[in-house]
Motif scaffolding. Structure first.
Motif, short mmCIF file in Angstrom:
data_model
loop_
_atom_site.label_atom_id
_atom_site.label_comp_id
_atom_site.label_asym_id
_atom_site.label_seq_id
_atom_site.Cartn_x
_atom_site.Cartn_y
_atom_site.Cartn_z
N ILE A 1 -71.88 -94.96 -21.24
CA ILE A 1 -70.86 -95.76 -20.35
C ILE A 1 -70.52 -94.81 -19.20
CG2 ILE A 1 -68.36 -96.64 -20.26
CD1 ILE A 1 -68.68 -97.04 -23.30
N GLN A 2 -70.26 -95.16 -17.94
CA GLN A 2 -69.85 -94.37 -16.90
C GLN A 2 -68.72 -95.05 -16.07
OE1 GLN A 2 -74.03 -92.81 -15.90
NE2 GLN A 2 -72.88 -92.99 -14.17
N THR A 3 -67.67 -94.60 -15.76
CA THR A 3 -66.53 -95.14 -15.22
C THR A 3 -66.29 -94.54 -13.77
OG1 THR A 3 -64.83 -94.12 -16.17
CG2 THR A 3 -65.82 -96.23 -17.30
N HIS A 4 -65.44 -95.05 -12.87
CA HIS A 4 -64.81 -94.30 -11.89
C HIS A 4 -63.90 -93.30 -12.38
CE1 HIS A 4 -67.13 -96.57 -9.07
NE2 HIS A 4 -66.90 -97.60 -9.65
N THR B 1 -61.27 -94.52 -15.65
CA THR B 1 -60.88 -94.74 -16.99
C THR B 1 -61.86 -93.96 -17.96
OG1 THR B 1 -61.13 -96.97 -16.16
CG2 THR B 1 -60.21 -96.53 -18.27
N PRO B 2 -61.24 -93.19 -19.00
CA PRO B 2 -61.69 -92.60 -19.87
C PRO B 2 -62.76 -93.33 -20.64
CG PRO B 2 -59.41 -91.99 -20.28
CD PRO B 2 -59.63 -93.20 -19.08
N THR B 3 -63.75 -93.02 -20.92
CA THR B 3 -65.02 -93.82 -21.74
C THR B 3 -64.55 -94.26 -22.84
OG1 THR B 3 -66.24 -91.90 -22.46
CG2 THR B 3 -67.03 -93.18 -20.39
N LEU B 4 -63.89 -93.33 -23.69
CA LEU B 4 -63.53 -93.68 -25.01
C LEU B 4 -62.42 -94.97 -25.01
CD1 LEU B 4 -63.82 -92.67 -27.91
CD2 LEU B 4 -61.61 -91.38 -27.62
N GLU B 5 -61.72 -94.92 -24.13
CA GLU B 5 -60.74 -96.18 -23.94
C GLU B 5 -61.50 -97.40 -23.63
OE1 GLU B 5 -57.55 -96.13 -24.21
OE2 GLU B 5 -57.88 -94.36 -24.90
N VAL B 6 -62.54 -97.34 -22.88
CA VAL B 6 -63.52 -98.41 -22.48
C VAL B 6 -63.98 -98.85 -23.66
CG1 VAL B 6 -65.37 -99.20 -21.11
CG2 VAL B 6 -63.67 -97.68 -20.22
N LEU B 7 -64.72 -97.96 -24.43
CA LEU B 7 -65.57 -98.51 -25.66
C LEU B 7 -64.51 -99.02 -26.81
CD1 LEU B 7 -68.12 -97.92 -27.15
CD2 LEU B 7 -67.48 -95.99 -27.92
N THR C 1 -65.28 -89.36 -17.79
CA THR C 1 -65.71 -90.62 -17.28
C THR C 1 -67.01 -91.01 -17.61
OG1 THR C 1 -66.16 -89.82 -15.28
CG2 THR C 1 -63.93 -90.64 -15.70
N CYS C 2 -67.95 -90.03 -18.16
CA CYS C 2 -69.21 -90.60 -18.66
C CYS C 2 -69.49 -89.94 -20.01
CB CYS C 2 -70.02 -90.08 -17.46
SG CYS C 2 -70.32 -88.48 -17.15
N ARG C 3 -70.18 -90.48 -20.79
CA ARG C 3 -70.43 -90.17 -22.01
C ARG C 3 -71.62 -90.98 -22.60
NH1 ARG C 3 -67.77 -86.69 -21.33
NH2 ARG C 3 -66.36 -85.59 -22.44
N THR C 4 -72.44 -90.36 -23.55
CA THR C 4 -73.39 -91.11 -24.08
C THR C 4 -72.90 -91.04 -25.79
OG1 THR C 4 -75.15 -90.77 -22.73
CG2 THR C 4 -75.56 -91.69 -24.92
N PHE D 1 -71.51 -98.10 -14.80
CA PHE D 1 -72.61 -98.33 -15.32
C PHE D 1 -72.39 -98.25 -17.14
CE2 PHE D 1 -76.02 -96.74 -17.97
CZ PHE D 1 -77.20 -97.64 -17.61
N CYS D 2 -73.17 -99.28 -17.76
CA CYS D 2 -73.18 -99.37 -19.16
C CYS D 2 -74.45 -100.18 -19.61
CB CYS D 2 -71.75 -100.09 -19.74
SG CYS D 2 -71.98 -100.38 -21.44
N GLY D 3 -74.93 -99.18 -20.45
CA GLY D 3 -76.18 -99.41 -20.86
C GLY D 3 -76.72 -98.97 -22.47
N TYR D 4 -77.39 -99.39 -23.05
CA TYR D 4 -77.79 -98.92 -24.43
C TYR D 4 -79.44 -98.85 -24.59
CZ TYR D 4 -79.64 -103.33 -26.34
OH TYR D 4 -80.33 -104.33 -26.70
#
Lengths: 100, 331
Positions: free
Chosen positions: A61-64, A66-72, A15-18, A44-47
């Motif tokens: 990306i940080q989510t509660h 959902t996997p971040t890869l999906e979000v991206l 749930t969190c990746r850069t 959270f999402c920022g660049y």
């Protein structure tokens, strides 16, 4: 490869990746951030472009849940849809304008 | 949360710029493509082969800024990249001359060419345009007796971009027309010479993007601003009305037959805050801008028309997303 992951988040689940984008900057970063921040479940999402002389962009990306890869992926798909819609609408307006 | 007024505004007050109190910056709402496509409108205001003005209405600043950035620095165009100098006896130095030549806009349509691979030493007909510039300044034999103007004294005293001649390679001559390839303007001054000075150059043009060098940028300017809005809160008449009119750009405030001021066309206002200098009328106006109404101005350098440049810019962003998605799918 244009995308890689920054190490350090392996222990905190999916749930969190850069992500690190090579040869990208504010153009893609800001537009993508703008979309992803509006998703449900995104905490959270920022660049950032860490250094102006290096052409790379860090995308966090940080989510509660959902996997971040999906979000991206969803973000990129939505941005693509926005572009397609803009092109269609613009070309239609140009056509109408030149007719008139 | 209070209902947002139809148009989100920024208020230009005397000493500050303020968002409307019920305005949460469009950031709170959830993303929905349906909603986006419903609200998004494009209006073309002015368009010809070199300049264009259009409005993007109901769009995020992040998107419009991305489009602007793409037009400036990622839409490709052709420009002279290498200059082989066989002879240069003029005053202007080789490197300065080469730089000047690089900045000359070319008519060649970049969509018909490919990028030259980084490791390629020789150009092919698909990624390279070659030109030659061979010119020599001499005394003008038939000069009028009493004229001392340099144009009369010497032949080829000024070298213009019209002296650049296209040298088709491979099959290029049958694919492209000569009129569609060379410099956009024939009267760009490259150098001034005196008798005995000579230029013999071989020019190589390639496809590139503005991020690499500004000469590859297809636009002279690409910018946007927010639509101004002026509201009069009370009646303004007589001398006050003329004073009010003089505070804004010409044509923005009109006077009717009774000498009463009204807002005729706020679009082309410069948004200066001159009114606030006059205590008598500063309470009569509210200056604001519409936060999601972007007025784009695109001025082409000459290779592509501005409407094509914009479409190319959006296509680049779309293709970026597409290629990144493909890569992520194999992650």
């Amino acid at each position: 490869m244009k995308i890689s992951e920054l190490p350090g988040d392996e222990d905190s689940g999916v749930t969190c990746r850069t992500y690190v984008f090579q040869n990208e900057s504010h153009t893609l970063g800001n537009a993508l951030k703008c979309i992803i921040n509006k998703y449900e479940d995104v905490q959270f999402c920022g660049y950032t472009v860490p250094h102006p002389a290096e052409s790379k962009m860090h995308f966090r990306i940080q989510t509660h849940e959902t996997p971040t890869l999906e979000v991206l992926k969803r973000g990129l798909k939505d941005l693509q849809k926005v572009c397609d819609h803009t092109i269609d609408l613009f070309e239609k307006e140009v056509k109408d304008f030149s007719k008139a | 949360m209070p209902k947002l007024e139809e148009k989100p505004k920024v208020l230009l007050e005397e000493f500050r710029v303020k968002n409307a109190p019920d305005d949460y910056g469009m950031a709170d709402e959830k993303w929905s493509f349906k909603k986006f496509s419903k609200n998004f409108r494009i209006v073309i205001v002015r368009m010809d082969s070199s300049e264009m003005e259009f409005d993007l209405i109901g769009i995020q600043p992040a998107f419009s800024n991305a489009f602007r950035r793409l037009m400036l620095s990622e839409v490709p165009s052709m420009a002279i990249e290498k200059v082989m100098i066989k002879n240069n006896t003029s005053i202007i130095q080789d490197e300065v001359l080469a730089h000047r030549l690089g900045l000359i806009p070319l008519k060649a349509d970049p969509r018909l060419f490919e990028y030259r691979p980084e490791d390629a030493t020789e150009g092919t007909e698909f990624d390279t345009l070659e030109f030659s510039l061979k010119i020599k300044c001499t005394m003008n034999k038939s000069q009028p007796k009493d004229s001392f103007r340099t144009e009369d004294l010497y032949e080829n005293h000024s070298v213009y971009s019209s002296a650049i001649k296209w040298q088709p390679i491979g099959n290029q001559a049958s694919v492209h027309k000569e009129a569609d390839i060379g410099p956009v303007h024939s009267d760009i001054l490259i150098s001034k010479m005196r008798p005995g000075h000579e230029l013999d150059l071989h020019l190589v043009a390639v496809k590139g993007i503005g991020k690499d060098h500004a000469k590859f940028s297809p636009v002279a300017t690409a910018s946007y601003r927010l639509l101004p809005e002026i509201t009069l809160t009370r009646e303004v008449k007589g001398n006050e009305a003329t004073l009010l009119q003089s505070c804004f750009s010409p044509g923005v405030i009109g006077l009717d037959t009774d000498g009463k001021a009204y807002v005729r066309n706020a679009r082309y206002d410069s948004c200066s805050r001159n009114v606030y200098r006059y205590d008598a009328i500063k309470d009569a106006v509210i200056l604001s801008r519409i936060r999601d109404h972007f007025i784009f101005n695109v001025e082409s350098v000459g290779a592509m028309t501005p409407n094509i440049i914009f479409v190319e810019a959006v296509k680049i962003l779309r293709d970026k997303c597409k290629s990144l998605l493909d890569e992520l799918n194999s992650f």
